[in-house]
Write an enzyme that holds these catalytic residues in place. Structure first.
Site, short mmCIF file in Angstrom:
data_model
loop_
_atom_site.label_atom_id
_atom_site.label_comp_id
_atom_site.label_asym_id
_atom_site.label_seq_id
_atom_site.Cartn_x
_atom_site.Cartn_y
_atom_site.Cartn_z
N GLY A 10 0.86 -1.18 0.00
CA GLY A 10 0.00 0.00 0.00
C GLY A 10 0.90 1.23 0.00
O GLY A 10 1.62 1.45 0.97
N GLY A 12 -0.16 4.32 -0.25
CA GLY A 12 -1.00 5.49 0.00
C GLY A 12 -0.39 6.34 1.10
O GLY A 12 0.83 6.35 1.31
N HIS A 177 -8.92 -1.66 18.52
CA HIS A 177 -8.59 -0.35 17.99
C HIS A 177 -9.89 0.32 17.60
O HIS A 177 -10.63 -0.18 16.79
CB HIS A 177 -7.69 -0.54 16.76
CG HIS A 177 -7.22 0.75 16.17
ND1 HIS A 177 -6.78 1.81 16.92
CD2 HIS A 177 -7.11 1.14 14.88
CE1 HIS A 177 -6.41 2.80 16.11
NE2 HIS A 177 -6.61 2.41 14.88
#
Ligand code: APR
Length: 312
Positions: A10, A12, A177
């Site tokens: 990833g 991003g 989380h």
């Protein structure tokens, strides 16, 4: 001490920030940034490498649209997925990100069967389970990044409130989380002084509440996308503990096998991290209220797992 190769999946916001931090800290000889988006990982990796002469770090950063450069990576940091949009809960991300994490985990198993996986994609606790089940790796080698970020947020708010150094604040946040996380007031201290001696209970409660909603607060400001500087720093701190065999005690999402009276689910607990990954889950004493909050958090994780199963 550094690794030969670390792959970040990833490219991003979170992933690219991870690769930059890994390189700047020279935690690996090579950092590989992998993404399905054409050109993006190569462009960001090259840009980061071009900063190396200025930063003075020798970690090579390469980008790729596949896993050909990632063979035998010691660590994979998995950030692939879609990010949370305003008004979207982490659970809304469930189906899409589960499919993505499953396909990524298959590739990890294929190219680096001995690697350690740090999962960052949300909903974190459930994505970690998807990675564990898909890779078939032991729990020592699949850990989730959650508690380090949640604890960092809590510590950052306490530092602002007391106007003291963040270096002096120790805290522990357990649980899933998200909104059900369990900040432990009894394990929070400022240079050894219990937080309860420095702050009134209503102020502590307010900071706990802000921590719980910390991710949402950033999403609200950004408009599009979610937090990435602190999440990336947290994932890299876990990688550092492993690569340098620091034997740090960090709150991470671990696959519980009887600890805290729970089994077969990922939940944020204090973990000993070093060479080989998760070396031990530490069990700490909890008050009745904290136990109840942890059970509530576990129930939330379990219901998300069930929701994912129902989605097929
Ligand atoms: N393989 C590799 N990369 C993928 C895949 C895949 N199968 N599917 C999507 N991606 C990439 C996207 O192309 C994108 O570049 O994952 C990247 C995600 O980047 P961002 O959209 O910027 O999201 P980011 O803010 O980095 O968050 C990533 O971390 O904190 C969590 O909730 C967050 O789940 C989200 C993840």
């Amino acid at each position: 001490m550094s690794a030969k190769r670390i792959t970040v999946v990833g490219a991003g916001h979170v992933g690219a920030t991870c690769s930059q931090l890994l390189a700047q800290k020279e935690l690996a000889r090579e950092v590989i940034l992998v993404d399905i988006a054409e050109g993006i990982p190569m462009g960001k990796a090259l840009d980061q490498w071009e900063s190396a002469p200025i930063e003075g770090c020798d970690t090579r950063v390469y980008g790729a649209n596949d896993y050909s450069l990632s063979a035998d990576s010691e660590i994979f940091i998995v950030t692939a997925g879609i990010a949370r949009k305003p008004g979207m809960s982490r659970d809304d991300l469930l189906r899409t990100n589960a499919g993505i994490v499953r396909s990524v985990s298959e590739e990890i198993k294929r190219v680096a069967p001995d690697s350690i996986v740090i999962v960052v994609s949300n909903p974190l606790d459930v994505m970690a389970q998807v990675a564990l089940e898909t890779t078939g790796f032991p729990r020592e080698r699949v850990v989730g990044m959650a508690g380090v970020l949640d604890t960092a947020r809590y510590r950052s708010f306490i530092a602002l409130e007391l106007d003291v150094s963040i270096e002096d604040i120790q805290a522990l946040v357990l649980g899933g989380h998200g909104d059900t996380m369990v900040p432990l007031a009894s394990y929070t201290s400022v240079s050894g002084i219990p937080l309860t001696q420095l702050l009134a209970q209503d102020r502590i409660d307010a900071l706990v509440e802000r921590t719980r909603k910390g991710g949402g607060e950033i999403v609200g400001y950004l408009g599009t996308g979610s937090a990435y500087y602190a999440p990336a720093a947290a994932a890299v701190q876990m990688a550092e503990a492993i690569v340098k065999d620091k034997r740090r005690i960090l709150p991470c999402a671990a696959w519980l096998q009887g600890e805290y009276g729970m089994r077969d689910l990922y939940l944020g607990v204090p973990c000993l991290l070093g060479e080989g990954g998760l070396l031990k889950v530490l069990e700490v004493e909890l008050t009745e209220d904290e136990k109840a909050a942890l059970t509530n958090s576990a129930d939330h994780v379990r219901s998300t797992v069930e929701a994912l199963k129902a989605l097929g």
